[in-house]
Design an enzyme around this catalytic site. Structure first.
Site, PDB file in Angstrom:
ATOM      1  N   SER A   1       1.056  -1.257   0.151  1.00 27.48           N
ATOM      2  CA  SER A   1       0.222   0.161  -0.339  1.00 27.48           C
ATOM      3  C   SER A   1       0.990   1.543   0.369  1.00 27.48           C
ATOM      4  O   SER A   1       2.008   0.934   0.061  1.00 27.48           O
ATOM      5  CB  SER A   1      -1.141  -0.248   1.145  1.00 27.48           C
ATOM      6  OG  SER A   1      -1.335   1.246   1.484  1.00 27.48           O
TER       7      SER A   1
ATOM      8  N   ASN B   1       0.664   3.570   2.068  1.00 27.38           N
ATOM      9  CA  ASN B   1       0.560   3.620   2.880  1.00 27.38           C
ATOM     10  C   ASN B   1       2.196   2.877   4.395  1.00 27.38           C
ATOM     11  O   ASN B   1       2.385   3.308   5.271  1.00 27.38           O
ATOM     12  CB  ASN B   1      -0.520   3.327   4.048  1.00 27.38           C
ATOM     13  CG  ASN B   1      -1.855   4.291   3.856  1.00 27.38           C
ATOM     14  OD1 ASN B   1      -1.519   5.038   2.592  1.00 27.38           O
ATOM     15  ND2 ASN B   1      -2.938   3.890   3.620  1.00 27.38           N
TER      16      ASN B   1
ATOM     17  N   SER C   1      28.660  45.370  -4.277  1.00 31.21           N
ATOM     18  CA  SER C   1      28.057  46.098  -4.586  1.00 31.21           C
ATOM     19  C   SER C   1      28.165  46.416  -6.521  1.00 31.21           C
ATOM     20  O   SER C   1      29.294  46.158  -7.020  1.00 31.21           O
ATOM     21  CB  SER C   1      28.777  47.210  -4.073  1.00 31.21           C
ATOM     22  OG  SER C   1      26.788  48.009  -4.199  1.00 31.21           O
ATOM     23  N   SER C   2      26.828  47.108  -6.556  1.00 30.64           N
ATOM     24  CA  SER C   2      26.864  47.716  -7.789  1.00 30.64           C
ATOM     25  C   SER C   2      27.370  48.347  -7.913  1.00 30.64           C
ATOM     26  O   SER C   2      27.178  49.543  -8.997  1.00 30.64           O
ATOM     27  CB  SER C   2      25.580  46.887  -8.181  1.00 30.64           C
ATOM     28  OG  SER C   2      24.273  47.652  -7.728  1.00 30.64           O
TER      29      SER C   2
ATOM     30  N   LYS D   1      33.687  47.685  -2.491  1.00 30.26           N
ATOM     31  CA  LYS D   1      33.517  47.266  -0.934  1.00 30.26           C
ATOM     32  C   LYS D   1      32.876  44.819  -2.120  1.00 30.26           C
ATOM     33  O   LYS D   1      32.923  44.795  -3.040  1.00 30.26           O
ATOM     34  CB  LYS D   1      31.869  47.560  -1.261  1.00 30.26           C
ATOM     35  CG  LYS D   1      31.020  46.846   0.033  1.00 30.26           C
ATOM     36  CD  LYS D   1      29.679  47.563  -0.399  1.00 30.26           C
ATOM     37  CE  LYS D   1      28.734  47.835   1.601  1.00 30.26           C
ATOM     38  NZ  LYS D   1      28.922  45.964   1.633  1.00 30.26           N
TER      39      LYS D   1
END
Length: 444
Positions: A125, A127, A298-299, A304
């Site tokens: 099954s 289950n 960082s963009s 950074k």
């Protein structure tokens, strides 16, 4: 498009002729158009392994003829090696759709007029095979995770030794406290990961008891008694895991608390990762350590660099803690003889193991390259008024207080140099040596 006709309880329908699955999977694909992730590949592979064990038991007992049994066994091995599944993880039916997907794919691969229910699913099954497969997949996941935590522990143990000679100031409530060594700080991290490794390794025991053979509700209804005793033995044999059949299969079918216990162990690991990565960010911010630069941060801000690996690991920790809540909810919302929410529980549990493994591997590789800034550690150490605490056994609290107050009035910054002038070089060097700071108490 070329099609084939299949039927089920609800009637007939056309299936693409080249589809590797059947009508049950086709209906599930229509019924659960849910985004957010599919059934974990590790669960499909584990379910195929369970099906193989069941086929071996049925073959040995004569419930499947030799040709069909061997065809099913071979097909199960193919599915284990290539466990792709198009179904969404969040499906109703306590995992029936996933069970039927494996039944249908195995039957199609096996040929020999193999029926997905009457042959592949014989004496089973959803289950009993589905929760068993979740436990099998989870045990393999725990073993992989334990190895990665062990590697992470080793990295921090090496950092402990590498930084053992560097005095620093400990902090409580983010304020200077008493001196210790940077190595001791990393040693504390290593010990936390050592506990994670041990807990992860040991909690496999919580998953070894399975309900295979219990069929629908744990009574074994429709399965022959010899098969019920043999199926778990076959699974133990082919998996290499310490699997055993539960003494009370009704209990094992109805209750999912073992998964909650395992999830708690995973949550503890997540908590340690969150705490330690947070500490590493603070040590990096103060300049005591330098994290390896892995990408521009960082963009807009040139130069950074951010602690992105630590942030990724911390987000994984948060996700695992959220998954623990999901697993707890799913286990508590089962009703009477089964747990209907096992698909979500399985997805969350297996995801947590995989994510934690990724986090440990990322952090281990990153931490291996951590460097200590000894000059910065020394500068912060010599400036801190709290190093005077180490002298209490020699000069007492009142004298130490007088020295602090007198130093403040001088406007100077090098407290260690001032203490040397007041107390003598020999006492200062001895008291502030790494050996004395980490001696676990003083000797009269």
């Amino acid at each position: 498009m070329s099609t084939r006709t299949e039927h089920d309880l609800l009637g007939k329908r056309e299936i693409p002729a080249d589809a590797p699955w059947g009508i049950h999977t086709a209906r599930a694909l229509e019924n659960f158009p849910v985004s957010g992730g599919g059934v974990p590949a590790s669960l499909i592979a584990a379910l195929a392994l369970v099906k193989k064990a069941c086929a071996l038991a049925n073959k040995e007992l004569g419930y499947l003829d030799r040709a069909k049994a061997e065809a099913i066994i071979y097909a199960c091995e193919q599915v284990s090696d290539d466990p792709g599944c198009p179904l969404a993880a969040l499906q109703g039916g306590a995992g029936t759709s996933t069970n039927m997907f494996v039944n249908e794919v195995v039957a199609r691969k096996a040929g020999h007029d193999v029926h997905p229910i009457e042959d592949v699913n014989l004496h089973q099954s959803t289950n009993d095979v589905y929760p068993t497969a979740v436990k099998v997949a989870a045990i393999f996941g725990l073993r992989e995770l334990a190895e990665k935590v062990e590697t992470l522990q080793g990295v921090f143990q090496r950092l402990e030794n590498r930084f053992a000679h560097i005095p620093t100031i400990g902090k409580t409530e983010l304020v200077d406290a008493v001196p210790l060594t940077l190595g001791a700080e990393f040693g504390a991290f290593a010990e936390a990961f050592a506990r994670d490794r041990w807990r992860t390794f040991k909690c496999e025991e919580r998953l070894r008891v399975v309900n295979l053979g219990g069929t629908a509700v744990g009574t074994g209804l429709t399965a022959p008694r010899p098969y019920i005793f043999l199926a778990a033995d076959k699974l133990r044999e082919i998996s290499g895991l310490g699997i055993s059949r539960g003494e009370n299969l009704v209990d094992q079918t109805a209750n999912a608390d073992a998964f909650v216990e395992v999830s708690g162990i995973l949550k503890a690991c997540a908590a340690n990762l969150l705490k330690i990565c947070g500490d590493l960010r603070l040590l990096h911010m103060t300049g005591k350590i330098r994290l390896p630069a892995v990408q521009a941060g960082s963009s807009i801000m040139p130069g950074k660099v951010n602690p992105v690996i630590l942030e990724s690991v911390m987000q994984i920790g948060i996700r695992v803690q959220a998954n623990d809540f999901i697993i707890t909810e799913c286990a508590s919302r089962g009703s009477l003889q089964i747990n209907e929410f096992m698909p979500l529980l399985a997805a969350a549990l297996l995801e947590s193991m995989e994510l934690l493994g990724d986090a440990c591997a990322m952090l281990a590789g990153h931490a291996e390259q951590i460097e200590a800034d000894e000059a910065k550690c020394a500068a912060l150490f010599f400036q801190s008024l709290e190093i005077v605490t180490a002298f209490l056994p020699s000069i007492g609290y009142e004298r130490a207080t007088e020295l602090v107050e007198a130093f403040k009035s001088t406007g100077r910054t090098d407290f260690k140099h001032y203490l040397t002038e007041e107390l003598g070089e020999e006492l200062v060097e001895k008291t502030l040596s790494p050996q004395n700071l980490m001696a676990l108490g003083h000797r009269d």
